[in-house]
Design a protein around this motif. Structure first.
Motif, PDB file in Angstrom:
ATOM      1  N   ALA A  49      -4.216  -1.766 -18.220  1.00 11.69           N
ATOM      2  CA  ALA A  49      -3.007  -1.951 -17.300  1.00 11.69           C
ATOM      3  C   ALA A  49      -1.992  -0.875 -17.032  1.00 11.69           C
ATOM      4  CB  ALA A  49      -2.314  -3.402 -18.005  1.00 11.69           C
ATOM      5  N   LEU A  50      -1.638  -0.209 -18.227  1.00 14.75           N
ATOM      6  CA  LEU A  50      -0.975   1.057 -18.085  1.00 14.75           C
ATOM      7  C   LEU A  50      -1.544   1.969 -17.121  1.00 14.75           C
ATOM      8  CD1 LEU A  50       0.153   1.495 -22.086  1.00 14.75           C
ATOM      9  CD2 LEU A  50       1.639   0.969 -19.889  1.00 14.75           C
ATOM     10  N   ILE A  51      -2.914   2.437 -17.263  1.00 10.84           N
ATOM     11  CA  ILE A  51      -3.382   3.235 -16.209  1.00 10.84           C
ATOM     12  C   ILE A  51      -3.129   2.884 -14.954  1.00 10.84           C
ATOM     13  CG2 ILE A  51      -5.762   4.345 -15.589  1.00 10.84           C
ATOM     14  CD1 ILE A  51      -6.524   4.203 -18.520  1.00 10.84           C
ATOM     15  N   LEU A  52      -3.382   1.696 -14.614  1.00  8.41           N
ATOM     16  CA  LEU A  52      -3.355   1.336 -13.188  1.00  8.41           C
ATOM     17  C   LEU A  52      -1.992   0.900 -12.617  1.00  8.41           C
ATOM     18  CD1 LEU A  52      -6.679  -0.894 -12.791  1.00  8.41           C
ATOM     19  CD2 LEU A  52      -6.267   1.434 -12.090  1.00  8.41           C
ATOM     20  N   GLY A  53      -0.944   0.737 -13.596  1.00  6.43           N
ATOM     21  CA  GLY A  53       0.457   0.417 -13.241  1.00  6.43           C
ATOM     22  C   GLY A  53       0.590  -1.066 -12.975  1.00  6.43           C
ATOM     23  N   VAL A  54      -0.342  -2.010 -13.614  1.00  9.02           N
ATOM     24  CA  VAL A  54      -0.157  -3.460 -13.167  1.00  9.02           C
ATOM     25  C   VAL A  54       0.118  -3.954 -14.680  1.00  9.02           C
ATOM     26  CG1 VAL A  54      -1.489  -3.394 -11.237  1.00  9.02           C
ATOM     27  CG2 VAL A  54      -2.703  -3.803 -13.260  1.00  9.02           C
ATOM     28  N   ARG A  55       0.196  -5.284 -14.550  1.00 11.15           N
ATOM     29  CA  ARG A  55       0.162  -6.172 -15.926  1.00 11.15           C
ATOM     30  C   ARG A  55      -1.180  -6.538 -16.330  1.00 11.15           C
ATOM     31  NH1 ARG A  55       5.562  -9.193 -16.056  1.00 11.15           N
ATOM     32  NH2 ARG A  55       6.732  -8.095 -14.816  1.00 11.15           N
ATOM     33  N   GLU A  56      -1.129  -7.023 -17.440  1.00 11.87           N
ATOM     34  CA  GLU A  56      -2.408  -7.464 -18.095  1.00 11.87           C
ATOM     35  C   GLU A  56      -2.976  -8.477 -17.385  1.00 11.87           C
ATOM     36  OE1 GLU A  56      -2.952  -7.521 -22.386  1.00 11.87           O
ATOM     37  OE2 GLU A  56      -0.979  -5.990 -22.339  1.00 11.87           O
ATOM     38  N   ARG A  57      -2.445  -9.419 -16.708  1.00 13.72           N
ATOM     39  CA  ARG A  57      -2.795 -10.956 -16.114  1.00 13.72           C
ATOM     40  C   ARG A  57      -2.501 -10.558 -14.581  1.00 13.72           C
ATOM     41  NH1 ARG A  57      -5.535 -12.155 -20.138  1.00 13.72           N
ATOM     42  NH2 ARG A  57      -4.364 -12.651 -22.091  1.00 13.72           N
ATOM     43  N   THR A  58      -2.766  -9.724 -14.109  1.00 19.63           N
ATOM     44  CA  THR A  58      -2.781  -9.331 -12.642  1.00 19.63           C
ATOM     45  C   THR A  58      -3.990  -9.856 -12.074  1.00 19.63           C
ATOM     46  OG1 THR A  58      -1.512  -7.077 -12.993  1.00 19.63           O
ATOM     47  CG2 THR A  58      -2.347  -7.515 -10.910  1.00 19.63           C
ATOM     48  N   PRO A  59      -3.753 -10.669 -10.983  1.00 16.78           N
ATOM     49  CA  PRO A  59      -5.007 -10.991  -9.981  1.00 16.78           C
ATOM     50  C   PRO A  59      -5.752  -9.993  -9.613  1.00 16.78           C
ATOM     51  CG  PRO A  59      -2.857 -11.924  -9.202  1.00 16.78           C
ATOM     52  CD  PRO A  59      -2.384 -10.735 -10.222  1.00 16.78           C
ATOM     53  N   THR A  60      -6.983 -10.355  -9.299  1.00 14.89           N
ATOM     54  CA  THR A  60      -8.121  -9.295  -9.067  1.00 14.89           C
ATOM     55  C   THR A  60      -7.865  -8.465  -7.745  1.00 14.89           C
ATOM     56  OG1 THR A  60      -9.812 -11.036  -9.892  1.00 14.89           O
ATOM     57  CG2 THR A  60     -10.828  -9.378  -8.234  1.00 14.89           C
ATOM     58  N   GLU A  61      -7.316  -9.038  -6.741  1.00 16.39           N
ATOM     59  CA  GLU A  61      -6.814  -8.238  -5.637  1.00 16.39           C
ATOM     60  C   GLU A  61      -6.052  -7.220  -6.039  1.00 16.39           C
ATOM     61  OE1 GLU A  61      -7.637  -7.118  -2.058  1.00 16.39           O
ATOM     62  OE2 GLU A  61      -8.760  -8.650  -2.598  1.00 16.39           O
ATOM     63  N   LYS A  62      -5.065  -7.649  -6.608  1.00 19.32           N
ATOM     64  CA  LYS A  62      -3.857  -6.601  -7.076  1.00 19.32           C
ATOM     65  C   LYS A  62      -4.368  -5.383  -7.756  1.00 19.32           C
ATOM     66  CE  LYS A  62      -0.049  -8.640  -5.136  1.00 19.32           C
ATOM     67  NZ  LYS A  62       0.773  -8.021  -4.343  1.00 19.32           N
ATOM     68  N   VAL A  63      -5.496  -5.827  -8.651  1.00 21.36           N
ATOM     69  CA  VAL A  63      -6.027  -4.962  -9.451  1.00 21.36           C
ATOM     70  C   VAL A  63      -6.830  -3.932  -8.545  1.00 21.36           C
ATOM     71  CG1 VAL A  63      -7.765  -4.266 -11.355  1.00 21.36           C
ATOM     72  CG2 VAL A  63      -6.087  -6.077 -11.631  1.00 21.36           C
ATOM     73  N   ARG A  64      -7.662  -4.509  -7.538  1.00 25.79           N
ATOM     74  CA  ARG A  64      -8.464  -3.452  -7.011  1.00 25.79           C
ATOM     75  C   ARG A  64      -7.213  -2.707  -5.907  1.00 25.79           C
ATOM     76  NH1 ARG A  64     -12.204  -8.264  -5.807  1.00 25.79           N
ATOM     77  NH2 ARG A  64     -13.950  -7.871  -7.186  1.00 25.79           N
ATOM     78  N   GLU A  65      -6.466  -3.068  -5.499  1.00 26.50           N
ATOM     79  CA  GLU A  65      -5.376  -2.267  -4.764  1.00 26.50           C
ATOM     80  C   GLU A  65      -4.829  -1.177  -5.520  1.00 26.50           C
ATOM     81  OE1 GLU A  65      -2.251  -4.789  -3.399  1.00 26.50           O
ATOM     82  OE2 GLU A  65      -3.710  -6.145  -2.021  1.00 26.50           O
ATOM     83  N   ALA A  66      -4.354  -1.659  -6.731  1.00 25.21           N
ATOM     84  CA  ALA A  66      -3.865  -0.606  -7.801  1.00 25.21           C
ATOM     85  C   ALA A  66      -5.004   0.434  -8.116  1.00 25.21           C
ATOM     86  CB  ALA A  66      -3.365  -1.123  -8.843  1.00 25.21           C
ATOM     87  N   HIS A  67      -6.027   0.120  -8.215  1.00 26.60           N
ATOM     88  CA  HIS A  67      -7.228   0.991  -8.281  1.00 26.60           C
ATOM     89  C   HIS A  67      -7.516   1.810  -7.336  1.00 26.60           C
ATOM     90  CE1 HIS A  67     -11.481   2.247  -8.022  1.00 26.60           C
ATOM     91  NE2 HIS A  67     -11.340   2.551  -9.408  1.00 26.60           N
ATOM     92  N   LYS A  68      -7.201   1.597  -6.037  1.00 24.09           N
ATOM     93  CA  LYS A  68      -7.594   2.366  -4.939  1.00 24.09           C
ATOM     94  C   LYS A  68      -6.499   3.346  -4.773  1.00 24.09           C
ATOM     95  CE  LYS A  68      -8.024   2.161  -0.034  1.00 24.09           C
ATOM     96  NZ  LYS A  68      -8.327   1.164   1.260  1.00 24.09           N
ATOM     97  N   ARG A  69      -5.040   2.575  -4.945  1.00 25.03           N
ATOM     98  CA  ARG A  69      -4.148   3.711  -4.920  1.00 25.03           C
ATOM     99  C   ARG A  69      -4.035   4.851  -6.053  1.00 25.03           C
ATOM    100  NH1 ARG A  69      -0.560   0.173  -6.432  1.00 25.03           N
ATOM    101  NH2 ARG A  69      -0.127   0.936  -8.487  1.00 25.03           N
ATOM    102  N   VAL A  70      -4.442   4.402  -7.345  1.00 26.62           N
ATOM    103  CA  VAL A  70      -4.368   5.442  -8.282  1.00 26.62           C
ATOM    104  C   VAL A  70      -5.468   6.423  -7.992  1.00 26.62           C
ATOM    105  CG1 VAL A  70      -4.625   5.878 -10.849  1.00 26.62           C
ATOM    106  CG2 VAL A  70      -3.100   4.125  -9.742  1.00 26.62           C
ATOM    107  N   MET A  71      -6.659   5.882  -7.789  1.00 27.11           N
ATOM    108  CA  MET A  71      -7.979   6.661  -7.216  1.00 27.11           C
ATOM    109  C   MET A  71      -7.787   7.638  -6.155  1.00 27.11           C
ATOM    110  SD  MET A  71     -10.597   7.599  -8.638  1.00 27.11           S
ATOM    111  CE  MET A  71     -11.558   6.792  -9.485  1.00 27.11           C
ATOM    112  N   MET A  72      -6.930   7.187  -5.150  1.00 33.12           N
ATOM    113  CA  MET A  72      -6.835   8.203  -3.934  1.00 33.12           C
ATOM    114  C   MET A  72      -5.930   9.283  -4.633  1.00 33.12           C
ATOM    115  SD  MET A  72      -6.420   5.739  -0.892  1.00 33.12           S
ATOM    116  CE  MET A  72      -6.148   6.864   0.413  1.00 33.12           C
ATOM    117  N   ALA A  73      -5.089   9.320  -5.348  1.00 34.12           N
ATOM    118  CA  ALA A  73      -4.026  10.338  -6.014  1.00 34.12           C
ATOM    119  C   ALA A  73      -4.810  11.128  -6.878  1.00 34.12           C
ATOM    120  CB  ALA A  73      -3.106   9.679  -6.517  1.00 34.12           C
ATOM    121  N   ASN A  74      -6.081  10.763  -7.634  1.00 32.40           N
ATOM    122  CA  ASN A  74      -6.691  11.350  -8.489  1.00 32.40           C
ATOM    123  C   ASN A  74      -8.195  11.677  -8.572  1.00 32.40           C
ATOM    124  OD1 ASN A  74      -4.562  11.720 -10.847  1.00 32.40           O
ATOM    125  ND2 ASN A  74      -4.252   9.722 -10.301  1.00 32.40           N
TER     126      ASN A  74
END
Length: 106
Positions: A49-74
């Motif tokens: 959750a710290l790596i993706l910048g979300v909470r531990e209990r974040t819904p699946t769609e928000k996890v995917r959005e956060a992954h896409k955002r962080v991955m595009m930057a890195n």
């Protein structure tokens, strides 16, 4: 005479408001506190959750959005690190419940 006092009071209040706003804008911004420490040998939900910048209990769609955002930057193709990209992908897998227990490729 009362009108004169009212105008003077309004002028002083306006001047004070402008000075207060300028002081507010000129104050130093507090530095953002980041996680101090390296990666754990086996990633847990908190670290993911710290790596993706979300909470531990974040819904699946928000996890995917956060992954896409962080991955595009890195992303390695955009000059990012292969190691960080593997950790970002591992974080997504941990939060989505797709861990194999193998950890990172590195």
């Amino acid at each position: 005479m009362m009108a004169g006092f009212a105008v003077a009071a309004a002028a002083y209040a306006g001047r004070y408001s402008i000075l207060a706003w300028q002081a507010f804008k000129a104050r130093p911004t507090p530095l953002r506190k980041f996680y101090e420490g390296g990666f754990q040998p086996i990633m847990n939900r908190r670290e993911a959750a710290l790596i993706l910048g979300v909470r531990e209990r974040t819904p699946t769609e928000k996890v995917r959005e956060a992954h896409k955002r962080v991955m595009m930057a890195n992303h390695p193709d955009a000059g990012g690190s292969h190691y960080l990209a593997s950790k970002i992908n591992e974080a997504k897998d941990v939060l989505l419940g797709r861990t194999k227990g193998g950890g990172s490729a590195f």
